[in-house]
Write a protein that holds these residues in place. Structure first.
Motif, mmCIF file in Angstrom:
data_model
loop_
_atom_site.group_PDB
_atom_site.id
_atom_site.type_symbol
_atom_site.label_atom_id
_atom_site.label_comp_id
_atom_site.label_asym_id
_atom_site.label_seq_id
_atom_site.Cartn_x
_atom_site.Cartn_y
_atom_site.Cartn_z
ATOM 1 N N TYR A 37 0.743 -1.220 0.515
ATOM 2 C CA TYR A 37 0.124 -0.275 0.195
ATOM 3 C C TYR A 37 0.799 1.119 -0.241
ATOM 4 O O TYR A 37 0.294 2.392 0.611
ATOM 5 N N VAL A 181 -5.303 1.688 6.055
ATOM 6 C CA VAL A 181 -5.032 1.050 4.920
ATOM 7 C C VAL A 181 -5.814 2.443 3.605
ATOM 8 O O VAL A 181 -7.106 1.911 4.137
ATOM 9 N N LYS A 184 -9.267 1.104 1.632
ATOM 10 C CA LYS A 184 -8.967 -0.502 2.122
ATOM 11 C C LYS A 184 -10.017 -0.840 3.294
ATOM 12 O O LYS A 184 -10.736 -2.039 2.620
#
Length: 220
Positions: A37, A181, A184
């Motif tokens: 990420y 994240v 996400k």
């Protein structure tokens, strides 16, 4: 002695104990990890455009801004040779220095210096693909001026974060933060997990700069 700087700018700290405070950012080139990420991959390449600056030049730039807090980031700042020369100069010049590190490099040397910076260490959870590189021995050198940050992308990531926090007694050693994240996992899911597991003294933190400016914007 010079440092390869890919970015230098003034903004607010987007995360960590000084989130929301103005800070000078010095971003160094190069990283030893490749997280799934990562939002600064452009700075990690060995051929990323960079300015060679001496410690004295960096201190002069920081002084010119009139901002006290200095955040050393990357890339991975602890890969910079002789980083203690820069931190000593910055601190002795009246700056508060924070080092944002990915958690795979030793902090002992800097942590034991008379002029000690603070640290924000990541623990790379399984979704990052880099968990095997974490140096948990660093936790022996942390104080309440320091932070361990868990960037989670899934509920399984959160389960692992909980295990690490308990195993190493992190809330008794330093500040502990959870962060999603971006895109996400929903922050609300993380709050539910924290409440369900009675995660006292752990803080949820969103990356402020990604809400103030476009998430992929540089120099902020």
């Amino acid at each position: 002695m010079s440092f390869l700087v890919v970015e230098k700018f003034v903004s607010i700290n987007g995360e960590g104990q000084r989130a929301g405070e103005a800070a000078v950012f010095i971003r160094f080139r190069g990283c030893n990890l490749s997280c799934s990420y990562c939002d600064t991959k452009w700075a990690n390449s060995p051929d990323a455009p960079a300015e060679s600056m001496t410690a004295e030049e960096i201190v002069k730039y920081a002084a010119s801004t009139g901002i006290t807090d200095v955040t050393l980031t990357g890339g991975e700042p602890l890969l910079q040779p002789e980083l203690h020369v820069l931190t000593d100069l910055l601190i002795s010049s009246g700056h508060r220095v924070e080092i944002e590190t990915n958690g795979s490099q030793p902090v002992e040397g800097l942590a034991k210096r008379a002029l000690r910076p603070s640290f924000t260490l990541d623990y790379k959870l399984p979704d990052s693909g880099m968990e095997s590189r974490m140096l948990t021995g660093n936790y022996s050198f942390l104080t309440m001026e320091d932070t361990v940050k868990f960037v989670a992308g899934s509920l399984s990531d959160l389960e692992k974060a909980l295990l690490i926090i308990k195993t190493y007694g992190l809330c008794e050693k330093c500040r502990v933060y959870l962060s999603p994240v971006f895109g996400k996992i929903e922050p609300a899911q993380m709050v539910d997990f924290m409440i369900k597991n009675k995660m006292n003294s752990v803080r949820l933190q969103l990356q402020l700069h990604k809400f103030i400016w476009p998430p992929d914007m540089r120099g902020v």
